[in-house]
Design an enzyme around this catalytic site. Structure first.
Site, PDB file in Angstrom:
ATOM      1  N   TYR A 129      39.407  36.786  44.019  1.00 35.92           N
ATOM      2  CA  TYR A 129      38.115  36.734  44.704  1.00 35.92           C
ATOM      3  C   TYR A 129      37.324  35.499  44.278  1.00 35.92           C
ATOM      4  CZ  TYR A 129      38.867  41.659  45.999  1.00 35.92           C
ATOM      5  OH  TYR A 129      39.376  42.829  46.515  1.00 35.92           O
ATOM      6  N   ASN A 152      36.081  42.434  57.118  1.00 36.57           N
ATOM      7  CA  ASN A 152      37.087  41.745  57.925  1.00 36.57           C
ATOM      8  C   ASN A 152      37.441  42.575  59.162  1.00 36.57           C
ATOM      9  OD1 ASN A 152      39.287  40.370  58.956  1.00 36.57           O
ATOM     10  ND2 ASN A 152      40.539  40.561  57.132  1.00 36.57           N
ATOM     11  N   CYS A 160      43.484  40.056  54.246  1.00 34.93           N
ATOM     12  CA  CYS A 160      42.608  40.327  53.100  1.00 34.93           C
ATOM     13  C   CYS A 160      43.310  41.145  52.021  1.00 34.93           C
ATOM     14  CB  CYS A 160      41.309  40.983  53.548  1.00 34.93           C
ATOM     15  SG  CYS A 160      41.507  42.438  54.558  1.00 34.93           S
ATOM     16  N   HIS A 161      44.469  41.743  52.320  1.00 36.91           N
ATOM     17  CA  HIS A 161      45.220  42.448  51.281  1.00 36.91           C
ATOM     18  C   HIS A 161      45.765  41.471  50.239  1.00 36.91           C
ATOM     19  CE1 HIS A 161      48.210  41.492  54.430  1.00 36.91           C
ATOM     20  NE2 HIS A 161      49.064  41.354  53.421  1.00 36.91           N
ATOM     21  N   GLU A 187      55.473  42.147  51.314  1.00 37.49           N
ATOM     22  CA  GLU A 187      55.498  40.698  51.215  1.00 37.49           C
ATOM     23  C   GLU A 187      56.150  40.200  49.925  1.00 37.49           C
ATOM     24  OE1 GLU A 187      51.771  38.808  52.100  1.00 37.49           O
ATOM     25  OE2 GLU A 187      51.492  39.982  53.943  1.00 37.49           O
TER      26      GLU A 187
END
Length: 195
Positions: A129, A152, A160-161, A187
């Site tokens: 962040y 978002n 945003c993850h 991912e």
């Protein structure tokens, strides 16, 4: 609608996407609300049960002045490509979304942060962040970045993850921490659960 009536505003097409069927045998992350205007994808929403869908679509109609319609399965026009790309993403064969986006639900600092995230944090990576705050010229605004992530309108597509705590913690997530874990495992950032 009477044939003499004209639509109130731009078209808003919406559907509920079953992320579970997109990943095959895995549980996915539950049903996702997808909504698009002729400008592009405008909203992705987690946990798309009937009450949440009704509330979100009502809010979109009000905010955008749009006429909403849910096409029959396979009859999507504005959502055909987002559905195709989300299916490929959950199957592990898509690493970058290439979709037109309607950014009207995001503005100011939130839009700046989300655009920077989308532009500079690729698949399989994470950013803190605080680091994201520094990238947009606002060092010390980590909490404000967290608020931007929480607002978002296009999670998954504007990923945003991929934003985590600077000390290595996973951080919060509008779709729930378990959903964030599943996406980061998909991912390759986190290990896949054993069972």
């Amino acid at each position: 609608m009477d044939s003499t009536e004209r639509p109130r505003g731009p078209r808003l097409e919406w559907t509920v996407f079953d992320s579970g069927s997109a990943v095959g045998p895995g549980p996915g992350i539950g049903p996702l609300l997808l909504a698009a205007t002729p400008e592009g994808l405008v909203r992705v929403g987690f946990h798309a049960g009937p009450d949440r869908v009704e509330k979100t679509i009502g809010s979109l109609v009000s905010r955008l002045g749009a006429d909403a319609r849910r096409p029959p399965p396979g009859g999507e026009v504005l959502l055909a490509e987002p559905i195709r790309q989300l299916t490929a993403y959950f199957a592990g064969s898509l690493r970058r979304f290439d979709l037109p986006l309607d950014w009207r639900l995001s503005s100011g600092f939130h839009h700046q942060v989300l655009h920077e995230l989308d532009r500079t944090v690729p698949y399989g990576t994470v950013v803190g962040y605080g680091e994201l705050a520094a990238r947009v010229g606002q060092p010390g605004a980590a909490q404000a970045v967290g608020h931007a992530m929480g607002s978002n309108p296009l999670p998954l597509v504007v990923a945003c993850h991929r934003v985590v705590e600077n000390d290595g913690g996973i951080g919060g997530f509008g779709g729930g921490v378990e959903t964030k874990r599943v996406l980061l495992a998909l991912e390759g950032v986190l290990p896949q659960p054993l069972f």
